[in-house]
Design an enzyme around this catalytic site. Structure first.
Site, PDB file in Angstrom:
ATOM      1  N   TRP A  63       0.818  -1.289   0.079  1.00 54.07           N
ATOM      2  CA  TRP A  63       0.041   0.164  -0.112  1.00 54.07           C
ATOM      3  C   TRP A  63       0.836   1.408  -0.138  1.00 54.07           C
ATOM      4  O   TRP A  63       0.661   2.348  -0.843  1.00 54.07           O
ATOM      5  CB  TRP A  63      -0.956   0.097   1.107  1.00 54.07           C
ATOM      6  CG  TRP A  63      -1.931   1.176   0.936  1.00 54.07           C
ATOM      7  CD1 TRP A  63      -1.847   2.465   1.849  1.00 54.07           C
ATOM      8  CD2 TRP A  63      -3.108   1.294   0.347  1.00 54.07           C
ATOM      9  NE1 TRP A  63      -2.833   3.382   1.464  1.00 54.07           N
ATOM     10  CE2 TRP A  63      -3.496   2.487   0.412  1.00 54.07           C
ATOM     11  CE3 TRP A  63      -3.271   0.298  -0.862  1.00 54.07           C
ATOM     12  CZ2 TRP A  63      -4.687   3.035  -0.293  1.00 54.07           C
ATOM     13  CZ3 TRP A  63      -4.671   1.033  -1.737  1.00 54.07           C
ATOM     14  CH2 TRP A  63      -5.161   2.068  -1.152  1.00 54.07           C
ATOM     15  N   ASP A  99      -2.172  -5.959  -0.932  1.00 58.02           N
ATOM     16  CA  ASP A  99      -3.367  -5.082  -0.058  1.00 58.02           C
ATOM     17  C   ASP A  99      -4.344  -4.805  -0.804  1.00 58.02           C
ATOM     18  O   ASP A  99      -4.943  -5.583  -1.725  1.00 58.02           O
ATOM     19  CB  ASP A  99      -2.202  -3.765   0.500  1.00 58.02           C
ATOM     20  CG  ASP A  99      -2.978  -3.034   1.536  1.00 58.02           C
ATOM     21  OD1 ASP A  99      -4.076  -2.565   1.585  1.00 58.02           O
ATOM     22  OD2 ASP A  99      -2.281  -2.847   2.685  1.00 58.02           O
ATOM     23  N   CYS A 148     -12.129  -0.096   1.584  1.00 61.15           N
ATOM     24  CA  CYS A 148     -11.906   1.428   1.762  1.00 61.15           C
ATOM     25  C   CYS A 148     -12.246   1.962   0.280  1.00 61.15           C
ATOM     26  O   CYS A 148     -12.988   3.182   0.127  1.00 61.15           O
ATOM     27  CB  CYS A 148     -10.590   1.686   2.032  1.00 61.15           C
ATOM     28  SG  CYS A 148     -10.624   1.166   3.978  1.00 61.15           S
ATOM     29  N   LYS A 175      -4.997  -8.828   7.035  1.00 64.20           N
ATOM     30  CA  LYS A 175      -4.979  -7.566   7.328  1.00 64.20           C
ATOM     31  C   LYS A 175      -6.762  -7.301   7.233  1.00 64.20           C
ATOM     32  O   LYS A 175      -7.331  -7.422   6.073  1.00 64.20           O
ATOM     33  CB  LYS A 175      -4.253  -6.651   6.476  1.00 64.20           C
ATOM     34  CG  LYS A 175      -4.723  -5.167   6.722  1.00 64.20           C
ATOM     35  CD  LYS A 175      -3.522  -4.406   5.906  1.00 64.20           C
ATOM     36  CE  LYS A 175      -3.731  -2.830   6.003  1.00 64.20           C
ATOM     37  NZ  LYS A 175      -2.749  -2.309   5.146  1.00 64.20           N
ATOM     38  N   ASP A 177      -9.222  -4.474   7.379  1.00 63.46           N
ATOM     39  CA  ASP A 177      -9.555  -2.906   7.327  1.00 63.46           C
ATOM     40  C   ASP A 177     -11.016  -2.829   8.196  1.00 63.46           C
ATOM     41  O   ASP A 177     -11.823  -3.777   8.267  1.00 63.46           O
ATOM     42  CB  ASP A 177      -9.654  -2.321   5.932  1.00 63.46           C
ATOM     43  CG  ASP A 177      -8.766  -1.340   5.803  1.00 63.46           C
ATOM     44  OD1 ASP A 177      -8.815  -0.523   7.092  1.00 63.46           O
ATOM     45  OD2 ASP A 177      -8.216  -0.933   4.836  1.00 63.46           O
ATOM     46  N   TRP A 211      -7.306   1.856  12.742  1.00 61.58           N
ATOM     47  CA  TRP A 211      -6.717   3.093  12.840  1.00 61.58           C
ATOM     48  C   TRP A 211      -6.812   3.512  14.313  1.00 61.58           C
ATOM     49  O   TRP A 211      -6.906   4.910  14.540  1.00 61.58           O
ATOM     50  CB  TRP A 211      -7.213   3.990  11.828  1.00 61.58           C
ATOM     51  CG  TRP A 211      -7.751   3.452  10.615  1.00 61.58           C
ATOM     52  CD1 TRP A 211      -6.567   2.822   9.653  1.00 61.58           C
ATOM     53  CD2 TRP A 211      -8.721   3.273  10.090  1.00 61.58           C
ATOM     54  NE1 TRP A 211      -7.569   2.380   8.749  1.00 61.58           N
ATOM     55  CE2 TRP A 211      -8.870   2.619   9.044  1.00 61.58           C
ATOM     56  CE3 TRP A 211     -10.159   3.789  10.590  1.00 61.58           C
ATOM     57  CZ2 TRP A 211      -9.983   2.532   8.094  1.00 61.58           C
ATOM     58  CZ3 TRP A 211     -11.229   3.292   9.947  1.00 61.58           C
ATOM     59  CH2 TRP A 211     -11.070   2.551   8.731  1.00 61.58           C
ATOM     60  N   ARG A 228      -3.634  -1.602  14.556  1.00 63.68           N
ATOM     61  CA  ARG A 228      -3.326  -0.644  13.990  1.00 63.68           C
ATOM     62  C   ARG A 228      -3.704   0.515  15.007  1.00 63.68           C
ATOM     63  O   ARG A 228      -4.935   0.535  15.640  1.00 63.68           O
ATOM     64  CB  ARG A 228      -3.929   0.106  12.635  1.00 63.68           C
ATOM     65  CG  ARG A 228      -3.000  -0.429  11.487  1.00 63.68           C
ATOM     66  CD  ARG A 228      -1.892   0.211  10.898  1.00 63.68           C
ATOM     67  NE  ARG A 228      -2.420   1.489  10.542  1.00 63.68           N
ATOM     68  CZ  ARG A 228      -2.838   1.802   9.534  1.00 63.68           C
ATOM     69  NH1 ARG A 228      -3.029   0.692   8.462  1.00 63.68           N
ATOM     70  NH2 ARG A 228      -3.181   2.940   9.181  1.00 63.68           N
ATOM     71  N   ASP A 232      -3.420   6.242   8.611  1.00 61.42           N
ATOM     72  CA  ASP A 232      -2.529   5.781   7.632  1.00 61.42           C
ATOM     73  C   ASP A 232      -1.187   6.706   7.850  1.00 61.42           C
ATOM     74  O   ASP A 232      -1.308   7.857   8.023  1.00 61.42           O
ATOM     75  CB  ASP A 232      -3.181   5.817   6.364  1.00 61.42           C
ATOM     76  CG  ASP A 232      -4.088   5.017   6.022  1.00 61.42           C
ATOM     77  OD1 ASP A 232      -4.237   4.189   6.861  1.00 61.42           O
ATOM     78  OD2 ASP A 232      -4.758   4.797   4.964  1.00 61.42           O
TER      79      ASP A 232
HETATM   80  C1  GLA Z   1      -6.811   1.689   4.859  1.00 63.14           C
HETATM   81  C2  GLA Z   1      -5.641   0.903   5.751  1.00 63.14           C
HETATM   82  C3  GLA Z   1      -4.442   1.346   4.698  1.00 63.14           C
HETATM   83  C4  GLA Z   1      -4.687   0.405   3.271  1.00 63.14           C
HETATM   84  C5  GLA Z   1      -6.005   1.097   2.578  1.00 63.14           C
HETATM   85  C6  GLA Z   1      -6.457   0.410   1.457  1.00 63.14           C
HETATM   86  O1  GLA Z   1      -6.644   3.028   4.630  1.00 63.14           O
HETATM   87  O2  GLA Z   1      -5.305   1.728   6.718  1.00 63.14           O
HETATM   88  O3  GLA Z   1      -3.393   0.659   5.241  1.00 63.14           O
HETATM   89  O4  GLA Z   1      -4.896  -0.875   3.414  1.00 63.14           O
HETATM   90  O5  GLA Z   1      -6.836   1.161   3.471  1.00 63.14           O
HETATM   91  O6  GLA Z   1      -7.642   0.956   1.072  1.00 63.14           O
END
Ligand code: GLA
Length: 534
Positions: A63, A99, A148, A175, A177, A211, A228, A232
């Site tokens: 990413w 990703d 996302c 991962k 999200d 996040w 996380r 980002d």
């Molecule tokens: C989120 C995640 C990123 C990435 C994007 C992909 O923003 O935090 O690390 O995986 O999605 O859209």
């Protein structure tokens, strides 16, 4: 008085949380301020059962440098090859894969299906390629209705079939999200995904990606392996140094919540991205290692400078990150732009220490042994983890000079000996065998695990749950151990057979369990085989 303060703080935090949940997508780029006050870490840890991620996962995700668009099988395979040829694999990096970047669709039957335009070998084919290289397969999904970018389906209402599909693709790391999750309860959702993974039967690292929303450090250890803590770290392709330092500062405050099998994740690394200087690379990497952060590289591994490779493969720094005690270090002193990071005990009784100069002028800092919490009377040896030089024995402390923006990363020990914890590398994670003919046969395939650390590890113990057609023996040779997988085909019917082998070990100096090892064994039997039926 104290209680009132606590309630006020909690209400304030929950208000912030509600506000963050309601923010549009772009706000994911801002690091939310963590709340860590009255809460203690979750009391159960998922890794206690599966043994995964007992040290912070190391690997690569696309990413940060690529974003969504160019991801496809060719690119990922090129990166995998570069990961091996550049020496990153030997330094412990292993989890790799796509990703977000349309790698699968949801078919009319509700099941996920590979995007054949981008992944002509299908996602299982890519997984096999990665496993054959002695690496582990990472995939990406989302806990909501869509990912996302909204280009890929999320797992909402399909949790069980999706986790089964990821298991069929042989993922080792997912991962997950948190986009497009309006109205979903975060704890219930990630718990359901955890249950779905268990039902699917494949041990997989769950990397939660909210996040910091929902304060995952409070509860996620029971249902995942890392989470996380912040927004980002950058917009794809554009490393942002200030954002990275803010993230480090937010993540630092959560040290109490990290430990073997459950890690704070301050996001993928920006080391080696365009615009990041050699000093910044070194500083960033040191901070991530001191914080026991997952070391997920985010740069283009096909075109790295020598200096980037040296930084990413500095085994002495990696040893701090991969230390089996799994303690996240933290800031113990700051003055102006200078901070002292410590409270990072290591498996051999030594301590990792970092002085970070965020100012514009050279700094001199006296680090006294009492200041970093060790007995002031005894002289210590100091290893500089970037110059690879040892000084000492030094009574009382050490004075270090740190250039602007740079760090001094040290290991302080009573002994003039700085052993490296186990850093493991596999020649393959897939044994693939094929029997022909109707007479019974014995087939063998091997997996060799090499330890790049200096602490010798005892022989791996293979789990007892193996199918009747498979036996595994382990032989030690120097710093390598070879798993010989012997398959006896007597009585097997024509078909495809599959087993996941689990092996456990302990790190010999601290006596702690070391990350459990899993690999796949595939057997194709082309005709019914004579012998007692199985
Ligand atoms: C989120 C995640 C990123 C990435 C994007 C992909 O923003 O935090 O690390 O995986 O999605 O859209």
């Amino acid at each position: 008085m104290k209680k009132t303060w606590l309630i006020a703080a909690t209400v304030f935090c929950e208000l912030i949380f509600c506000a963050i949940s309601a923010l549009p997508l772009d706000h994911r780029l801002r690091a939310p301020s963590p709340s860590f006050g009255a809460q203690s870490p979750a009391d159960s840890v998922r890794a206690a059962e599966d043994g995964l991620a007992l040290t912070p996962p190391m690997g690569w995700y696309p990413w940060n440098i690529f974003g969504e668009e160019p991801q496809n099988e060719k690119l990922i395979k090129e990166i995998v090859d570069a990961l091996v040829s550049s020496g990153l694999k030997e330094a412990g990096y292993s989890y790799v894969g796509p990703d977000e970047g349309i790698c699968f669709y949801r078919g009319d039957d509700g099941l996920l299906t590979s995007n054949l335009e981008r992944y002509p070998s299908r996602l299982r084919g890519l997984g096999d390629y990665i496993h054959r290289k002695g690496l582990k397969y990472a995939l990406y999904t989302d806990a909501g209705s869509r990912t996302c970018s909204k280009a890929m389906p999320g797992t909402k209402d399909h949790e069980f079939e999706d986790m089964r599909q990821f298991a069929e693709w042989r993922a080792d790391y997912i991962k997950i999200d948190w986009c497009n999750t309006e109205g979903q309860d975060i704890v219930k959702t990630y718990t359901k995904l955890h249950d779905a993974q268990r039902a699917a039967g494949r041990p997989v690292i769950h990397s939660l990606c909210s996040w910091g929303e929902g304060y995952p450090w409070r509860w996620a250890a029971a249902v995942g392996h890392l989470w996380r803590t912040t927004g980002d770290i950058c917009v794809p392709g554009q490393a942002d140094w200030e954002e990275a330092m803010e993230i480090a500062s937010a993540n630092e405050k959560l040290s109490a919540f990290a430990g073997p099998g459950h890690w704070n994740d301050p996001d993928m690394m920006i080391v080696g991205m365009p615009g990041v200087s050699d000093t910044q690379n070194r500083t960033f990497f040191s901070l991530w290692c001191l914080m026991a952060a997952p070391l997920i590289a985010g740069n283009d591994l096909r075109s790295m400078s020598e200096s980037t490779i040296e930084t990413l493969t500095n085994l002495e720094a990696i040893a701090v990150d991969q230390d089996p005690l799994g303690v996240q270090g933290k800031i113990v002193w700051t003055e102006g732009a200078i901070s002292l990071w410590a409270e990072k005990p290591l498996f051999d009784g030594s301590q990792a220490v970092l002085v970070h100069n965020q100012g514009r002028h050279p700094a001199k800092k006296r680090v006294s042994w009492t200041e970093i919490g060790i007995d002031g009377a005894a002289p210590r040896y100091v290893r500089n983890l970037w110059t690879h030089e040892t000084t000492g024995p030094l009574p009382g402390g050490i004075t270090v000079d740190v250039a602007p923006g740079d760090v001094a990363m040290l290991r302080v020990s009573e002994k003039n000996d700085f052993p490296m914890p186990p850093i493991l590398m596999a020649d393959s994670y897939l044994v693939s065998l094929r029997s022909t003919g109707s007479a019974s046969q014995q087939l063998t395939g091997t997996i060799t695990i090499t330890n790049k650390g200096s602490a010798e590890i005892p022989p791996w113990r293979v789990g007892e749950v193996l199918p009747s057609w498979l036996t595994v023996t382990v032989m030690r040779k120097g710093k390598s151990q070879t798993f010989t997988n012997t398959i006896s085909t007597a009585g097997l019917k024509k078909g495809l057979y599959h087993a996941v082998v689990r092996a456990d070990n302990t790190e010999p100096v601290s006596g702690r369990p070391m990350s459990t090892l899993y690999y796949d064994v595939d057997l194709e039997v082309t005709q019914d085989v004579s012998g007692p039926s199985r």
